[in-house]
Design an enzyme around this catalytic site. Structure first.
Site, PDB file in Angstrom:
ATOM      1  N   ASP A  67       0.785  -1.321   0.036  1.00 60.19           N
ATOM      2  CA  ASP A  67      -0.084   0.029   0.089  1.00 60.19           C
ATOM      3  C   ASP A  67       0.924   1.263  -0.064  1.00 60.19           C
ATOM      4  O   ASP A  67       1.954   1.237   0.135  1.00 60.19           O
ATOM      5  CB  ASP A  67      -1.172   0.012   1.298  1.00 60.19           C
ATOM      6  CG  ASP A  67      -0.004  -0.227   2.534  1.00 60.19           C
ATOM      7  OD1 ASP A  67       0.950  -0.150   2.568  1.00 60.19           O
ATOM      8  OD2 ASP A  67      -0.926  -0.267   3.544  1.00 60.19           O
ATOM      9  N   ASN A 136      -7.178  -0.688  14.289  1.00 61.82           N
ATOM     10  CA  ASN A 136      -8.654  -0.883  13.914  1.00 61.82           C
ATOM     11  C   ASN A 136      -8.949  -2.301  13.216  1.00 61.82           C
ATOM     12  O   ASN A 136     -10.137  -2.200  12.462  1.00 61.82           O
ATOM     13  CB  ASN A 136      -9.085   0.341  12.972  1.00 61.82           C
ATOM     14  CG  ASN A 136      -8.221   0.562  11.658  1.00 61.82           C
ATOM     15  OD1 ASN A 136      -7.275  -0.464  11.790  1.00 61.82           O
ATOM     16  ND2 ASN A 136      -8.821   1.643  10.983  1.00 61.82           N
ATOM     17  N   HIS A 138      -7.100  -3.110  10.384  1.00 61.65           N
ATOM     18  CA  HIS A 138      -7.027  -2.900   8.669  1.00 61.65           C
ATOM     19  C   HIS A 138      -6.067  -3.890   8.493  1.00 61.65           C
ATOM     20  O   HIS A 138      -4.946  -4.236   9.253  1.00 61.65           O
ATOM     21  CB  HIS A 138      -6.974  -1.514   8.453  1.00 61.65           C
ATOM     22  CG  HIS A 138      -5.720  -0.875   8.720  1.00 61.65           C
ATOM     23  ND1 HIS A 138      -5.408   0.589   8.538  1.00 61.65           N
ATOM     24  CD2 HIS A 138      -4.579  -1.457   9.197  1.00 61.65           C
ATOM     25  CE1 HIS A 138      -4.282   0.616   8.741  1.00 61.65           C
ATOM     26  NE2 HIS A 138      -3.600  -0.220   9.086  1.00 61.65           N
ATOM     27  N   GLU A 143      -9.736  -0.712   5.421  1.00 63.61           N
ATOM     28  CA  GLU A 143     -10.487  -0.016   6.595  1.00 63.61           C
ATOM     29  C   GLU A 143     -11.747  -0.807   6.846  1.00 63.61           C
ATOM     30  O   GLU A 143     -12.381  -1.509   6.051  1.00 63.61           O
ATOM     31  CB  GLU A 143     -10.564   1.374   6.403  1.00 63.61           C
ATOM     32  CG  GLU A 143      -9.294   2.126   6.114  1.00 63.61           C
ATOM     33  CD  GLU A 143      -8.263   2.186   7.165  1.00 63.61           C
ATOM     34  OE1 GLU A 143      -7.463   1.291   7.297  1.00 63.61           O
ATOM     35  OE2 GLU A 143      -8.256   3.312   7.746  1.00 63.61           O
TER      36      GLU A 143
HETATM   37  P1  PGA Z   1       2.537  -1.218  12.294  1.00 67.89           P
HETATM   38  O1  PGA Z   1       1.448  -1.083  11.271  1.00 67.89           O
HETATM   39  O2  PGA Z   1       3.387  -2.320  11.787  1.00 67.89           O
HETATM   40  O3  PGA Z   1       3.412   0.025  12.028  1.00 67.89           O
HETATM   41  O4  PGA Z   1       2.162  -1.553  13.560  1.00 67.89           O
HETATM   42  C1  PGA Z   1       0.381  -1.976  11.031  1.00 67.89           C
HETATM   43  C2  PGA Z   1      -0.517  -1.643  10.330  1.00 67.89           C
HETATM   44  O5  PGA Z   1      -0.976  -0.399  10.374  1.00 67.89           O
HETATM   45  O6  PGA Z   1      -0.928  -2.143   9.225  1.00 67.89           O
END
Ligand code: PGA
Length: 250
Positions: A67, A136, A138, A143
């Site tokens: 992404d 959350n 995701h 989302e």
């Molecule tokens: P992080 O992000 O590895 O920085 O915890 C995870 C995400 O938001 O997919």
């Protein structure tokens, strides 16, 4: 879906790195997709170390970035592209023609999604997809409320994502949209690893593994994948009650 629990972040990261090494040893033309973020950082470092010491050639491996933030310049250290190039693509000398990353600055984001889908259709299926999980639920920028029937798409970001996402940037920044692979890509990947570490991820890992599959908590999608592994450290696994959990003790 399998759950594997490791003693700590180091052990977890080393195991995920080993998965990548094993894949590339078996298939030097493998198609790999990874997330950026804090979670895979150590895995990337260990992967570079292992690949270098074992002299493993990544020049024929295809890499797909999961992404990107819309509107964020590639030179910005918080961009996903910056992370991939610095931590993986440059040190492992991926060939540019084998790499596809979203351009979050494109003035044709729909075209950007179509180009990504076409690239994966041509190069895929994705052999190994390594993703993290947001606070959350995701995965990528899929989302809460997302359709499970999407390939690449542009997403309006949830409030949790826009506030948690500030941690990647040196100064406060406006984040409102993301461009991401969709759950169709996830489901079509040959193997899916969801990794998480730390006590702050314990609640979301419990939901991803134990809640009913629903777009209310997108990461539950992993339960529907036929070859998925949730790889977590003990802290992230601390709220799991489910008997699926297997202590790997690495
Ligand atoms: P992080 O992000 O590895 O920085 O915890 C995870 C995400 O938001 O997919």
């Amino acid at each position: 879906m399998e759950v594997k629990i490791y003693n700590d972040y180091q052990g977890l990261s080393a195991q995920v790195a080993d998965h990548v090494i094993d894949l590339v040893k078996q298939n030097p033309e493998a198609v790999l997709c990874m997330a950026s973020g804090d979670t895979p950082k150590l895995c990337c470092q260990l992967l570079v170390q292992k690949a270098t010491s074992e002299n493993i050639d990544f020049s024929n491996v295809t890499f797909i970035g999961l992404d990107e933030w819309v509107g964020i310049d590639a030179t910005n250290e918080g961009s996903c592209r910056f992370f991939f190039e610095k931590n993986l693509l440059d040190p492992l000398r991926f060939r540019q023609s084998n790499v596809r990353l979203f351009n979050g600055l494109s003035d044709d984001l729909d075209g950007e999604c179509e180009r990504m889908d076409a690239f994966i259709k041509g190069a895929g299926p994705i052999d190994l997809m390594i993703v993290g999980i947001g606070m959350n639920g995701h995965i990528g920028f899929n989302e809460p409320g997302v359709s499970f029937d999407l390939y690449a798409h542009v997403a309006e970001l949830d409030k949790t994502t826009t506030s948690v996402g500030q941690k990647y940037f040196n100064t406060a920044i406006r984040l409102d949209r993301g461009i991401t692979l969709g759950f169709k890509h996830l489901m079509e990947s040959r193997k899916l690893i969801l990794m998480a570490n730390g006590a702050k991820k314990a609640g979301v890992i419990k939901k991803a593994v134990e809640d009913e599959v629903s777009n209310i908590f997108p990461a539950t999608v992993i339960q529907s994948h036929s070859n998925a592994v949730v790889m977590v450290d003990k802290d992230a696994a601390s709220l799991l009650q489910n008997s699926l959990s297997v202590a790997a003790n690495k």
